[in-house]
Design a protein around this motif. Structure first.
Motif, short mmCIF file in Angstrom:
data_model
loop_
_atom_site.label_atom_id
_atom_site.label_comp_id
_atom_site.label_asym_id
_atom_site.label_seq_id
_atom_site.Cartn_x
_atom_site.Cartn_y
_atom_site.Cartn_z
N CYS A 1 1.22 0.16 -5.07
CA CYS A 1 0.02 0.08 -4.23
C CYS A 1 -1.06 -0.78 -4.90
O CYS A 1 -1.32 -0.64 -6.10
CB CYS A 1 -0.51 1.48 -3.97
SG CYS A 1 -2.07 1.51 -3.05
N CYS B 1 -3.91 2.13 -5.97
CA CYS B 1 -3.67 3.31 -6.81
C CYS B 1 -2.38 3.21 -7.62
O CYS B 1 -2.09 4.10 -8.42
CB CYS B 1 -3.64 4.57 -5.95
SG CYS B 1 -2.18 4.66 -4.89
N HIS C 1 0.83 -1.21 0.00
CA HIS C 1 0.00 0.00 0.00
C HIS C 1 0.87 1.26 0.00
O HIS C 1 1.96 1.25 0.56
CB HIS C 1 -0.94 0.00 1.21
CG HIS C 1 -1.95 1.10 1.17
ND1 HIS C 1 -1.85 2.24 1.93
CD2 HIS C 1 -3.07 1.24 0.42
CE1 HIS C 1 -2.87 3.03 1.65
NE2 HIS C 1 -3.62 2.45 0.74
N CYS C 2 0.32 2.30 -0.62
CA CYS C 2 1.07 3.55 -0.77
C CYS C 2 1.21 4.35 0.53
O CYS C 2 2.03 5.26 0.61
CB CYS C 2 0.40 4.43 -1.82
SG CYS C 2 -1.29 4.87 -1.33
N CYS D 1 -6.04 7.16 -0.21
CA CYS D 1 -6.13 5.81 -0.77
C CYS D 1 -6.74 4.84 0.25
O CYS D 1 -7.54 3.98 -0.11
CB CYS D 1 -4.75 5.36 -1.22
SG CYS D 1 -4.76 3.76 -2.05
N ARG E 1 0.58 3.78 -6.90
CA ARG E 1 1.72 4.62 -6.52
C ARG E 1 2.73 3.71 -5.81
O ARG E 1 2.40 2.59 -5.41
CB ARG E 1 1.25 5.74 -5.57
CG ARG E 1 0.55 6.89 -6.29
CD ARG E 1 0.07 7.95 -5.31
NE ARG E 1 -1.18 7.55 -4.64
CZ ARG E 1 -1.93 8.37 -3.88
NH1 ARG E 1 -1.56 9.63 -3.70
NH2 ARG E 1 -3.03 7.94 -3.30
#
Ligand SMILES: [Zn+2]
Length: 478
Positions: free
Chosen positions: A459, A462, A427-428, A433, A464
């Motif tokens: 992520c 998203c 995860h970012c 998010c 990222r």
């Protein structure tokens, strides 16, 4: 017997897990709803579980150098306002006393939602030198956090807990304490409650109000949701600065203390209910069972009652919590009742068993079976049977978690996984998010597991770059 079963029965988990839970708490006589909405009456059977949990925790706190003290229920409102994030986090949940003694108070008093502030004030008075450190105090208390959507044991306006509050000379010592107590909670979950847990740090959005870092133990319930079952916080110098908790080091330099707090509450009883229970009712881990063994004498003759009392006395001698059910009810009713109440073993003593010098031992979880055993030696074997039962229950919970927790790298797989389990995903670390994932799936980041392997990528949502250097556990949570 059919009517008895109906009276004691609960909605199957698969039909409606939430109804199963609510009915079970009431029918097993663990707790009841109180006159004030959101408050809870803990009935003797539920309080018995709490007392056992308390004793296990308290022993471990003392073994790790802590002492107990007691601080007041009422806290001046201005104390809570001294730490900005703390008051912001807690203000919607506060119950405030404005009148007392027939008059309006000059300053409103808050009923403690947690005690960092009042304890911080006292520590600023008690601590002056490096020689005073560390201060390692725990408090057993009730706290009040106004609850709009109450559920017995899980979210109640008033609940019982322990809150440890410690002050240290530096960050290293305070962080070591934070993690030590997290370890105590994980040990309690596993070795006492037979619940495997994932330990790790919370993401910023899930942090305690005013903490620098929050760690938790997360347990999986039988519906695949997560329940945060204990938390440990490193406060840095935030509360020390707000409450002027300072000490002179050995060079006579004035420094702020680094503080921690950590808590486990009656919520843990909710974890025990939902991590182990089944369609027949509670399944209590032996170390938290008010009655580990219930003896049911069958038939009206005095021999069975006498043999039951004799066996109970022997079992108590071996440290077993045992109860003889002499109620005027059918054996079938009693069997169902103790199954509903989750007693690990029941011993049936019928006329034929007595004539043969045997007893029937029935375990609450089916894979532990039903057997006819000689009466002689049964009492002495019970502690070993209970240990074996604990191990089987823990193994069952571990297997359940292994089936419902997996690494996922695709969004579709993530959505499917968190519908009934836990997803380990990259995860970012961005709050927007996290919010998006919650809106789409109901899942939130539970923690960044301490045991996670180093890993980076993109992520899950998203794309990222990932944060934290490892995966995050996402789940829908209580
Ligand atoms: Zn993202």
């Amino acid at each position: 017997m059919a009517d008895d079963r109906k009276g004691l029965g609960v909605t199957p988990q698969g039909e409606d897990f939430s109804a199963w839970y609510n009915e079970l708490v009431l029918k097993a006589e663990l707790a009841d709803r109180a006159p004030v909405k959101g408050a809870m009456v803990i009935r003797p059977y539920g309080y018995g579980i709490w007392e056992l949990l308390q004793a296990e925790l308290d022993r471990r706190f003392k073994d790790t150098g802590h002492v107990n003290a007691y601080f007041p229920l009422l806290i001046p409102m201005s104390y809570l306002q001294r730490e900005a994030e703390h008051i912001e986090g807690f203000s919607p949940e506060l119950a405030v006393v404005t009148h007392a003694g027939g008059e309006e108070l000059e300053e409103p008093l808050v009923i403690r939602p947690t005690s960092e502030t009042v304890i911080g004030e006292m520590y600023s008075r008690w601590i002056s030198s490096w020689r005073d450190l560390p201060v390692l105090i725990n408090q057993w208390a009730n706290v009040v956090r106004w609850e709009l959507w109450p559920r017995l044991f899980l979210r109640t306006t008033e609940f019982l807990w322990q809150e440890g509050h410690t002050a240290h000379a530096d960050a290293d010592d305070a962080m070591a304490e934070t993690l030590r107590m997290l370890g105590v909670y994980a040990e309690i979950a596993r070795d006492v409650a037979a619940i495997p847990v994932v330990t790790g740090e919370k993401t910023a959005g899930e942090r305690f109000a005013g903490a620098v870092a929050t760690f938790s133990i997360e347990a999986m319930m039988r519906d695949g949701r997560a329940l945060q079952s204990g938390t440990s916080h490193y406060m840095g110098t935030n509360f020390a600065e707000a409450f002027d908790i300072t000490y002179q080091d050995d060079q006579s330099t004035l420094r702020h203390c680094h503080t921690t707090s950590w808590g486990m509450s009656t919520r843990m009883i909710g974890a025990v209910i939902m991590a182990h229970g089944d369609d027949r009712g509670l399944v209590l881990p032996p170390r938290l069972a008010p009655y580990q063994v219930v003896i049911v004498p069958i038939g009206r003759d005095a021999d069975a009652a006498h043999a039951a009392e004799k066996l109970a006395a022997e079992a108590r001698h071996f440290g077993v919590r045992v109860h003889v059910d002499t109620r005027d009810a059918t054996p079938g009713f009693k069997f169902n009742d103790w199954e509903l109440k989750g007693v690990p073993f029941r011993v049936e003593l019928g006329p034929r068993d007595l004539a043969a010098g045997t007893a029937v031992v029935v375990a609450r979880i089916s894979d532990q079976g039903k057997e006819t055993v000689p009466l002689g030696g049964l009492a002495a074997a019970l502690p070993g049977r209970l240990d074996g039962y604990h191990g089987a229950l823990l193994a069952r919970a571990e297997e359940f978690m292994a089936q419902r927790r997996s690494k996922v790298d695709e969004w579709d797989a993530f959505v499917t996984r968190v519908a009934d389990g836990w997803a380990d995903a990259l995860h970012c670390g961005q709050p927007d998010c996290e919010d998006d994932i919650k809106a789409e799936t109901g899942a939130t980041p539970r923690c960044i597991p301490s045991a996670g392997e180093p890993e980076t990528g993109t992520c899950i949502r998203c794309h990222r770059p990932s944060a934290y250097g490892r995966r995050v556990v996402f789940a829908r949570a209580y």
